[in-house]
Design a protein around this motif. Structure first.
Motif, PDB file in Angstrom:
ATOM      1  N   UNK A 191    -152.973  77.328 -49.712  1.00 40.72           N
ATOM      2  CA  UNK A 191    -153.617  76.943 -48.451  1.00 40.72           C
ATOM      3  C   UNK A 191    -154.887  76.150 -48.737  1.00 40.72           C
ATOM      4  N   UNK A 192    -155.063  75.063 -48.026  1.00 39.96           N
ATOM      5  CA  UNK A 192    -156.315  74.320 -48.106  1.00 39.96           C
ATOM      6  C   UNK A 192    -157.343  74.967 -47.197  1.00 39.96           C
ATOM      7  N   UNK A 193    -158.507  75.240 -47.752  1.00 35.42           N
ATOM      8  CA  UNK A 193    -159.508  76.004 -47.008  1.00 35.42           C
ATOM      9  C   UNK A 193    -160.501  75.085 -46.311  1.00 35.42           C
ATOM     10  N   UNK A 194    -160.701  75.351 -45.013  1.00 37.86           N
ATOM     11  CA  UNK A 194    -161.813  74.723 -44.283  1.00 37.86           C
ATOM     12  C   UNK A 194    -162.857  75.804 -44.115  1.00 37.86           C
ATOM     13  N   UNK A 195    -163.993  75.595 -44.765  1.00 35.51           N
ATOM     14  CA  UNK A 195    -165.032  76.622 -44.782  1.00 35.51           C
ATOM     15  C   UNK A 195    -166.054  76.312 -43.698  1.00 35.51           C
ATOM     16  N   UNK A 196    -166.438  77.348 -42.962  1.00 39.57           N
ATOM     17  CA  UNK A 196    -167.457  77.153 -41.925  1.00 39.57           C
ATOM     18  C   UNK A 196    -168.839  77.522 -42.411  1.00 39.57           C
ATOM     19  N   UNK A 197    -169.846  76.801 -41.956  1.00 41.05           N
ATOM     20  CA  UNK A 197    -171.208  77.283 -42.199  1.00 41.05           C
ATOM     21  C   UNK A 197    -171.494  78.328 -41.124  1.00 41.05           C
ATOM     22  N   UNK A 198    -172.147  79.437 -41.505  1.00 37.06           N
ATOM     23  CA  UNK A 198    -172.205  80.591 -40.588  1.00 37.06           C
ATOM     24  C   UNK A 198    -173.393  80.551 -39.634  1.00 37.06           C
ATOM     25  N   UNK A 199    -173.893  79.365 -39.323  1.00 35.20           N
ATOM     26  CA  UNK A 199    -175.171  79.277 -38.610  1.00 35.20           C
ATOM     27  C   UNK A 199    -175.106  79.610 -37.131  1.00 35.20           C
ATOM     28  N   UNK A 200    -173.910  79.794 -36.588  1.00 34.91           N
ATOM     29  CA  UNK A 200    -173.824  80.189 -35.171  1.00 34.91           C
ATOM     30  C   UNK A 200    -174.146  81.664 -34.971  1.00 34.91           C
ATOM     31  N   UNK A 201    -174.173  82.416 -36.076  1.00 30.93           N
ATOM     32  CA  UNK A 201    -174.409  83.861 -35.937  1.00 30.93           C
ATOM     33  C   UNK A 201    -175.413  84.378 -36.972  1.00 30.93           C
TER      34      UNK A 201
END
Ligand code: ZN
Ligand code: ZN
Ligand code: ZN
Lengths: 618, 618, 618
Positions: free
Chosen positions: C66-76
């Motif tokens: 699986x190709x990973x799309x990583x999120x930056x966690x700045x919404x929380x």
């Protein structure tokens, strides 16, 4: 008899002013209102005045032959003033300050601002008070607009406590008058009394009524302070203020006592859209306004004005920007509104405004000129109305038909305690007024203290607080009387009288109201061809029932020359009551077709057709 | 069996008290509730008590033969007390203090006020606890009225943290139970936890549920503190509290465990107007109230009460002042409501109030006497009801037909997370109750822990939290069972169980709910002569579909003695389910005409006709 | 072309991760989005990072292919961070802080939080930026969700003043541009300017527009700061963000310039229920969504994206939890939505989410797996869609039919000053889009700067701010042009241009709009078989009236290759205008039956049947 216009020279290049003045005169305008929002231009820095531009504007307008009505700029204190005393901002009901960035951002109880308002009034009055071009003054602008009479600030709280102490003398008297034993709300000193907002459930209605009267008084005093300065600095000029439509935030009878002329701002299309008219009315009169909106206020404010002198300080000439939807007037309506105002006795109609300003909050509010300086359709209508008014000459005196009694106190009581949603004295008055007008009658809307001689019919649509003067006048009155629900059921402190109704009123109706119900529109009472609804006062006494519903409820009674309407004063039963009362009063009347209204002055009868925007006289 | 009345001697001249008492007795009243709002008269200055007036009032009422129910005055702390500790005011959801000027202006978590409340309770209890005229006590008044259970104050926040620490032991346990890993809401200590108001979007539902339970607990403890004082100072007297209609702000099952008698305040007309009834119901029953309003609460609070002892502490005798519209009861309704309460097992019905007070907030709230002291129509109806009750004697025990399960926890869950607008467990319960009553059945509304023996039918309209006790009882139960949507779909921490539904419940229904939809009323499912709507639980398991819509949705299932309703428990499909369940349960039943309701007690069947306000027994 | 899914390994036991990954691959998913809410797990204590779990999760997903799309966690941001700088919370319009306990609890103007957001972005980017499994990044999550773009904090106020100073240079320029002379709103320095909330009545619309642009800019900068860090630490990976439906809080054209791929979150059922669709549409498409909702956003965000690269970062696979009612998709709809996205050019469709989490705020938000790990119906539909997409191969390029012009600036202007309730540029665009789609046309929704070559028809539904680029392009354009109301009536500072409309636009239409009315739906204009409503621009110039109402209003004009629609762009007259414009443009078109839509790509025509959830290609 004058036509005028509201004008803001500060919005336009100086080169344009002379041409503007010339055009105004060309279409027959003789009055121009200026200056009421110009504080930041008059005093751009604290204590540094810039009179030059305004001197030139006044001179140009004067030279053109226009009489100037100058406004005091106190509705829009500049930012530097607010920053110098941030607690001058009013506090809203939820406890938040109402900040700078629009207008009316001041608390009427703030003494620092009161002083500043007098200062700016004084300097403007001293500068222009004796100018030959200045023929009148307007104090501030639309007191109460944007719900600004009430402020819940510390300044207001302290002033309210002092006001109560002066009114009641002792806190024991206040506790007794308000019934504070209920729910242990008794105070030990005036300093324990808070403002009535932010209580857990509703505050004592007597508490609210006192606060509303206090708030109204603060407006009256604020205005009076300016009037006193203007009278001294500008003798012989008419002092006026512009009231609003369907607005009852302060007591207009009180305010008018300090003014020479009471003005009001007439926006029939906006009012139709924003207030409680039916869907059908909003559709059929979308471009005209309901046929009674303008006349109701003409007749109301004429009744408020000290010597009956009143005018229209702002008249809608096109779409406005503040209603839910903002259509343009039907061709002919601006002329019709103008002539109708004169038929009702206006001294002046002043269009708002000369030229639409392409920026800021009112950029979608039409003027006689478009933002590009070209005329709008109302431009020619204003010119035509001016010529017609001149041709007509002075209208004869209007024969007295009906006195309709309205008081601000009573309206406040029904707002504070509607008991049934939407049951307000103002709207009872409007509905009763409309029923009378649909019979072709002249109606004067007057305060309870009015002399009733000369009227054939007195209508009291809803007046919880009966005054001794009115009770006496009604007893003496030998015409017909029609009284609506809730009348005389409260004393001046919002308590139910010992005898349930005022004693003099009990004599008048030969009995008393013993119980009241508010009813939703689901529960209509019907008789032979009529319906009644909204309210039911249960009467006991010697009066005779007149309209009795099939379900048994007596909806109205008759006692000597008085009819008592026990349901809300609207709908077909009420219309029949009005018709019978007019007949018994010997008033010639007829059921007018939809959209048609009369106004009779001397031997002239004006006929206004709101469906087609036509007018005729005969 | 008693009739009583709420009375405020402090509102009236002392000379009138004896006559009031005499009149009460004359019409058959034997109970009088007093004192619950009189703090400012009992303690006009801090620590200075004025007992004289109350001593005399108690004596006069007692001498007249009236049993006194004394209220603790803690719902209305006086202004001097609030000023001595301003942070005792509750804070509303928007962060604003809820000020003095009406009632219930206190935060249940404020320890200083808690102490003051115990102090005033103690002195009143010591003064009158052993008085022979005092037969009962009411704690405070209408806990939660005006939305006062929840407070978002610093005191509440601190107490909430302590409460959570006690409940969960470690913050890791709480984080796990609430799923705080979601959106990085994990706490490192209990002191990091805030109240759930004023979050950016909705707070964790587990957070809200904990706060609602905490808030309820605070009410229980506040009440219990008074009960303990009263029990000690006033042995042998019944301690009660007055609950409200359609109100679920605290857990009434919990509260009732500390009381001898659970009272409630019955205002059928106001409730009809204010709550979610149809336009047709609001029209047809405007002067009667919906036929199930009063009975629903009788049967609910009887089920809450510790030993089934309950009463009506306030009964509307005329128009009230707080609904959108406030009509008067149809002639006969006050008698009907009174007799209906007794038929459902009330120990007392107490009218609110003796005499309408002409001032303050409730001046439009009718009593048995008008403000001028004359009787209203309900006066004679109360007298008549009293005589009839005496004639009737003790009603026989009501045969057990249906147990309807309701829990406050479940209601809170559906309020916090309706998923579809207006889908609340309370209204599911009301709707199910009404369907059962329209078949003429007796219904007991009981908590999940109830013993089900003796019932023929158990209905669980909507119970997200299944208890082990109920699951076991249902497994053992050999009558018919009817279960509604969302049932058993949450654990006690508001999480979906690992198996999607509670395991015991899965056994009962032979499967599980695998997906739930909330549906607007636009999307109705229809079958042969029926419709269903509002919700759709998708079931997987071995149960048989019973009602299947033309569009293919299985709207209900049957498994052994259990029916599962997958749609919202209202409408014609649900009515058929109820009817089939009653048939299968062997309960004699019939479809009652509009407005007709039965209550069967021993061999007597009461028939109430809400359209005509008639009652009959046979 | 990829299918993907949003996955939260932190919600599930580590033992399950490998099986989850395997299942994802099994049904054809090749992308997985993770990490965007995991701050409290990545940094459980300030400065103490826990990478272990995330390292393992990344490894497992990567190993599975699986190709990973990583999120930056700045919404929380976690609680400890908020407690370290409580003023990082945004302040709402009423002046209250928006507290911790859900998500998006930060003010975009707070510099301390900006620094923290960059720090956490940097450490995450450094840890995983070069990981072979990481193929993309998502910044933050749904900027603006829960109305979080605007904050009325001191930090925002100070930043706004600096932003204005930079934009206008001198405060005199600002005063002139905004027309602050009106109502004495003139400032003496930028430090006198407040935020536009909490004014007495509405603030200057120019003030609001500036604040909206400023607020949008803050979002763009916040995002850009992350993008810069990611580009450096993670070269070659696509950086994206997920926009929302019917959301215009910031300028998506601006944001997209910093991204490689613009994503959006597609919830057709929730959007149908929450936004302004008719009752009939809400009924007929309750389980499908309105046929234009998804496509409108596909075509809008494709037009925003820098190189036309876009995807669906979240796709509803079942009921959601946040609309008024939350039904499940009709069988087939998940497949249809997926294929429709590809037909419109999506690079990826990522389902939200893998498995429904049984706790916290979104416990009722479905995933591809139920909380118990079993598949939902969409599971198989996703698998099927994946196979079909693979079979289809690359879709051909879509032929250019219609360019529909939309700008965020124009939408803000109509929101700030609707003049008539609900008259917003976004909904004008949607309505025009829908009319075009019902003719079977391809529509590109593009910003005003777009090259128009190759299109046959340009539609400008409502664009108050005309840009020079667009005006020039329209002048050069030789296809058909259709322009709606309010267009070109404001300059960039919200002022009406000197010539009433933009001069270039005046040339185009051969005249000008001289007056505008907003009309309620009561006031419909009707012609031969058509109606028009909502608005009326009065035109003066050389264009020919085309549709004239029976009552005389000219509802549209024609000038050369341009049609001017003077009423709101919806309803039957507008549909005729669109049809005539398409005919004149030589575009093959047909009136599609209800629920049918086309998308033409190369030689393939996709047909979507929203009533039956069927798709066909030919
Ligand atoms: Zn105004
Ligand atoms: Zn209450
Ligand atoms: Zn969102």
């Amino acid at each position: 008899m004058h036509l005028g216009v509201c004008y803001y020279p500060e919005h336009w290049p100086e080169e344009r002013w002379a041409e503007d003045a010339r055009q105004m005169r060309e279409i027959g305008l003789t009055r121009v209102r200026i200056g009421e929002f110009a504080w930041s231009r008059i005093e751009p820095e604290p204590g540094q005045y810039d009179w030059d531009w305004l001197d030139r504007a006044v001179e140009i307008l004067h030279s053109a032959g226009l009489g100037i009505i100058m406004g005091t700029p106190t509705a829009t204190p500049p930012k530097w003033l607010v920053d110098s005393m941030p607690d001058m901002l009013a506090i809203d009901r939820e406890g938040q300050p109402r900040g700078f960035g629009s207008r009316r951002h001041y608390c009427f109880s703030h003494e620092g601002y009161g002083e500043e308002a007098r200062r700016i009034t004084r300097v403007v009055a001293q500068r222009y008070g004796q100018h030959p071009g200045v023929v009148g003054w307007q104090t501030d602008n639309e007191f109460g607009c944007h719900d600004t009479v009430q402020s819940f600030s510390p300044a207001a709280r302290d002033a309210f406590r002092r006001w109560l102490a002066e009114l009641y003398g002792s806190v024991a008297t206040l506790n007794e008058a308000w019934g504070n034993v209920f729910w242990s709300m008794e105070y030990r000193s005036f300093d324990e009394i808070e403002l009535p907002n932010q209580t857990v459930t509703e505050a004592n209605p007597a508490h609210w009524l006192a606060f509303r009267r206090f708030s109204s008084d603060k407006v009256i005093r604020f205005n009076r302070a300016q009037v006193e300065i203007l009278r001294e600095a500008s003798p012989g000029r008419d002092i006026m203020h512009n009231a609003m439509g369907f607005y009852t935030g302060y007591d207009h009878h009180d305010l008018a006592q300090d003014l020479d002329v009471l003005g009001w701002d007439s926006y029939p299309l906006g009012f139709l859209e924003m207030f409680r008219f039916t869907e059908e009315e909003k559709r059929d009169f979308a471009r005209q306004g309901h046929p009674d909106i303008a006349a109701f206020h003409h007749d109301l404010y004429r009744g408020c004005a000290k010597d009956g002198r009143w005018n229209v300080l702002e008249q809608q000439p096109g779409p406005v920007n503040w209603a839910r939807y903002n259509p343009a007037p039907l061709p002919g309506m601006v002329r019709l509104w103008t002539l109708e105002a004169f038929a009702h006795g206006a001294e002046m109609v002043s269009y708002f405004r000369w030229r639409q300003f392409p920026k800021a909050q009112e950029q979608m509010h039409a003027g006689l000129l478009r933002p590009d300086g070209e005329p709008v359709p109302a431009y020619a209508e204003a010119a035509s109305a001016g010529r017609e008014i001149a041709d007509l000459g002075a209208v004869g005196e209007a024969p007295k038909h009906v006195a309709l009694i309205f008081s601000y106190d009573s309206e406040w009581i029904t707002q504070i305690q509607p008991q049934g949603e939407g049951r307000s004295a103002l709207w009872a008055a409007f509905s009763a007024y409309s029923s009378l007008r649909r019979l072709g009658l002249n109606v004067d809307i007057v305060p309870p203290e009015t002399e009733l001689d000369g009227y054939s019919l007195v209508v009291v649509p809803c007046l919880p607080v009966m005054t001794e003067g009115l009770a006496d006048a009604l007893k003496r009155f030998d015409g017909q009387i029609l009284v609506g629900p809730r009348t005389a059921t409260r004393d001046t402190d919002f308590a139910i009288p010992g005898g349930l109704v005022d004693q003099d009123f009990a004599d008048l109706i030969g009995g008393k109201i013993v119980r009241s119900e508010s009813l939703s529109d689901r529960l209509q009472m019907t008789g032979d061809g009529w319906t009644a609804k909204g309210w039911l006062d249960h009467y006991e006494g010697e009066a005779e029932p007149e309209f009795v519903a099939g379900s048994g409820e007596a909806c109205s009674y008759r006692h000597r020359n008085l009819r008592l309407c026990c349901t809300w004063p609207e709908g077909s039963m009420f219309e029949r009551l009005v018709e019978r009362a007019a007949s018994d009063a010997g008033l010639p009347h007829e059921a007018l077709p939809k959209g048609i209204r009369y106004r009779t002055c001397g031997s002239t009868r004006f006929t206004f057709d709101y469906l087609t925007a036509q007018i005729s006289f005969d």
